[in-house]
Motif scaffolding. Structure first.
Motif, PDB file in Angstrom:
ATOM      1  N   UNK A 131     127.119  28.448 -18.809  1.00 43.64           N
ATOM      2  CA  UNK A 131     127.352  28.348 -20.243  1.00 43.64           C
ATOM      3  C   UNK A 131     127.871  29.680 -20.805  1.00 43.64           C
ATOM      4  N   UNK A 132     127.308  30.770 -20.281  1.00 46.46           N
ATOM      5  CA  UNK A 132     127.755  32.085 -20.759  1.00 46.46           C
ATOM      6  C   UNK A 132     129.216  32.305 -20.402  1.00 46.46           C
ATOM      7  N   UNK A 133     129.618  31.884 -19.185  1.00 40.58           N
ATOM      8  CA  UNK A 133     131.025  32.015 -18.780  1.00 40.58           C
ATOM      9  C   UNK A 133     131.936  31.211 -19.699  1.00 40.58           C
ATOM     10  N   UNK A 134     131.526  30.007 -20.060  1.00 43.14           N
ATOM     11  CA  UNK A 134     132.328  29.181 -20.970  1.00 43.14           C
ATOM     12  C   UNK A 134     132.490  29.854 -22.322  1.00 43.14           C
ATOM     13  N   UNK A 135     131.413  30.416 -22.825  1.00 42.62           N
ATOM     14  CA  UNK A 135     131.464  31.098 -24.126  1.00 42.62           C
ATOM     15  C   UNK A 135     132.381  32.314 -24.046  1.00 42.62           C
ATOM     16  N   UNK A 136     132.279  33.091 -22.976  1.00 42.09           N
ATOM     17  CA  UNK A 136     133.119  34.280 -22.819  1.00 42.09           C
ATOM     18  C   UNK A 136     134.590  33.893 -22.737  1.00 42.09           C
ATOM     19  N   UNK A 137     134.903  32.868 -21.942  1.00 46.78           N
ATOM     20  CA  UNK A 137     136.302  32.431 -21.816  1.00 46.78           C
ATOM     21  C   UNK A 137     136.821  31.945 -23.160  1.00 46.78           C
ATOM     22  N   UNK A 138     136.033  31.146 -23.876  1.00 45.95           N
ATOM     23  CA  UNK A 138     136.461  30.657 -25.185  1.00 45.95           C
ATOM     24  C   UNK A 138     136.695  31.820 -26.140  1.00 45.95           C
ATOM     25  N   UNK A 139     135.740  32.717 -26.188  1.00 42.07           N
ATOM     26  CA  UNK A 139     135.838  33.836 -27.132  1.00 42.07           C
ATOM     27  C   UNK A 139     137.021  34.749 -26.819  1.00 42.07           C
ATOM     28  N   UNK A 140     137.288  34.982 -25.560  1.00 38.11           N
ATOM     29  CA  UNK A 140     138.337  35.926 -25.195  1.00 38.11           C
ATOM     30  C   UNK A 140     139.737  35.325 -25.157  1.00 38.11           C
ATOM     31  N   UNK A 141     139.856  34.103 -24.711  1.00 37.46           N
ATOM     32  CA  UNK A 141     141.192  33.534 -24.516  1.00 37.46           C
ATOM     33  C   UNK A 141     141.644  32.629 -25.658  1.00 37.46           C
ATOM     34  N   UNK A 142     140.724  31.992 -26.330  1.00 43.51           N
ATOM     35  CA  UNK A 142     141.100  31.003 -27.329  1.00 43.51           C
ATOM     36  C   UNK A 142     140.929  31.524 -28.751  1.00 43.51           C
ATOM     37  N   UNK A 143     140.002  32.418 -28.972  1.00 42.25           N
ATOM     38  CA  UNK A 143     139.728  32.935 -30.309  1.00 42.25           C
ATOM     39  C   UNK A 143     141.007  33.525 -30.912  1.00 42.25           C
ATOM     40  N   UNK A 144     141.353  33.152 -32.135  1.00 44.70           N
ATOM     41  CA  UNK A 144     142.647  33.544 -32.711  1.00 44.70           C
ATOM     42  C   UNK A 144     142.861  35.051 -32.839  1.00 44.70           C
ATOM     43  N   UNK A 145     141.834  35.831 -33.000  1.00 46.36           N
ATOM     44  CA  UNK A 145     141.997  37.272 -33.190  1.00 46.36           C
ATOM     45  C   UNK A 145     142.305  38.039 -31.920  1.00 46.36           C
ATOM     46  N   UNK A 146     142.288  37.365 -30.783  1.00 51.09           N
ATOM     47  CA  UNK A 146     142.485  38.058 -29.512  1.00 51.09           C
ATOM     48  C   UNK A 146     143.893  37.902 -28.951  1.00 51.09           C
ATOM     49  N   UNK A 147     144.854  37.673 -29.780  1.00 52.39           N
ATOM     50  CA  UNK A 147     146.247  37.564 -29.332  1.00 52.39           C
ATOM     51  C   UNK A 147     146.878  38.948 -29.335  1.00 52.39           C
ATOM     52  N   UNK A 148     147.823  39.152 -28.440  1.00 56.55           N
ATOM     53  CA  UNK A 148     148.537  40.431 -28.386  1.00 56.55           C
ATOM     54  C   UNK A 148     149.533  40.458 -29.546  1.00 56.55           C
ATOM     55  N   UNK A 149     149.339  41.384 -30.467  1.00 53.06           N
ATOM     56  CA  UNK A 149     150.209  41.492 -31.641  1.00 53.06           C
ATOM     57  C   UNK A 149     150.755  42.908 -31.698  1.00 53.06           C
ATOM     58  N   UNK A 150     152.030  43.067 -31.342  1.00 51.68           N
ATOM     59  CA  UNK A 150     152.630  44.402 -31.350  1.00 51.68           C
ATOM     60  C   UNK A 150     153.437  44.663 -32.627  1.00 51.68           C
ATOM     61  N   UNK A 151     153.341  43.744 -33.580  1.00 58.10           N
ATOM     62  CA  UNK A 151     154.057  43.976 -34.846  1.00 58.10           C
ATOM     63  C   UNK A 151     153.359  45.093 -35.614  1.00 58.10           C
ATOM     64  N   UNK A 152     154.115  45.770 -36.417  1.00 62.29           N
ATOM     65  CA  UNK A 152     153.575  46.890 -37.184  1.00 62.29           C
ATOM     66  C   UNK A 152     153.653  46.605 -38.679  1.00 62.29           C
ATOM     67  N   UNK A 153     153.607  45.316 -39.025  1.00 61.19           N
ATOM     68  CA  UNK A 153     153.785  44.881 -40.404  1.00 61.19           C
ATOM     69  C   UNK A 153     152.694  45.429 -41.328  1.00 61.19           C
ATOM     70  N   UNK A 154     151.466  45.478 -40.853  1.00 64.02           N
ATOM     71  CA  UNK A 154     150.358  45.878 -41.702  1.00 64.02           C
ATOM     72  C   UNK A 154     150.148  47.399 -41.752  1.00 64.02           C
ATOM     73  N   UNK A 155     150.997  48.147 -41.110  1.00 65.19           N
ATOM     74  CA  UNK A 155     150.857  49.605 -41.119  1.00 65.19           C
ATOM     75  C   UNK A 155     151.389  50.183 -42.424  1.00 65.19           C
ATOM     76  N   UNK A 156     150.751  51.247 -42.867  1.00 67.95           N
ATOM     77  CA  UNK A 156     151.271  52.039 -43.969  1.00 67.95           C
ATOM     78  C   UNK A 156     152.181  53.080 -43.339  1.00 67.95           C
ATOM     79  N   UNK A 157     153.460  52.996 -43.641  1.00 67.35           N
ATOM     80  CA  UNK A 157     154.451  53.922 -43.054  1.00 67.35           C
ATOM     81  C   UNK A 157     154.683  55.063 -44.040  1.00 67.35           C
TER      82      UNK A 157
END
Length: 189
Positions: free
Chosen positions: A1-27
């Motif tokens: 069950x812990x493995x399922x939770x870890x996989x869900x949290x790491x791979x499916x959770x929306x905040x864990x996507x690779x985002x290289x955009x710099x839109x939210x930076x203060x330039x």
């Protein structure tokens, strides 16, 4: 069950996507007030945090390069920055994620953010093979046996799990060549 939770949290959770955009930076374009200072803070048993402190003219706060951005700092060129130099920075709050001087990029934000994301995926994919093994074990009331040369042996699930874990690490390292295992306080190119 812990493995399922870890996989869900790491791979499916929306905040864990690779985002290289710099839109939210203060330039901003800033002038260095004093030479950047390398420092570290110790947090008990959790280890040390390494960072660079920068002060800019017209600001009453200090700015930091920390975390994975610190690890991808181009150290040899960065140490040449002095008081009075004009820099272009991209920041969130007081954390600097991009820093350029005369068109030279001293922080490789894209590579740092990609590596952070790959670290999350690496851990998630590491647990995927563990899920079937853990589920199979749950179906047995006692450890199953097999016969070999007229002797009965228990199925060594601990050895199977360990070998699966090591094999998965090797496969992931071969399939993710751009992934770098980060050690705190070291610089990568």
């Amino acid at each position: 069950m812990i493995s399922l939770i870890i996989v869900f949290a790491l791979l499916i959770w929306p905040g864990n996507k690779i985002d290289t955009s710099q839109v939210e930076f203060i330039k901003e374009t800033v002038i260095v007030d004093s030479k950047p200072f390398f420092d570290e803070e110790h947090h008990g048993k959790s280890g040390a945090e390494y960072f660079v402190i920068l002060n800019f003219k017209g600001y009453n706060q200090e700015f930091r390069i920390t975390g994975i951005d610190y690890n991808f700092l181009k150290y040899d060129e960065f140490v040449k920055i002095n008081s009075g130099d004009t820099l272009e920075i991209g920041r969130t709050s007081n954390e600097i994620h991009t820093l350029k001087k005369n068109g030279i990029d001293y922080l490789n934000y894209t590579k740092a953010e990609t590596n952070r994301g790959l670290s999350i995926y690496f851990i998630g994919y590491l647990f995927i093979p563990m899920i079937p093994i853990c589920l199979i074990v749950q179906f047995f009331k006692k450890r199953p046996c097999f016969r070999f040369n007229n002797k009965s042996y228990e199925v060594p699930f601990d050895v199977i799990t360990f070998l699966t874990f090591i094999t998965t690490i090797i496969i992931l390292l071969l399939k993710m060549p751009e992934f770098q295992i980060i050690s705190n306080g070291e610089f990568y190119k």
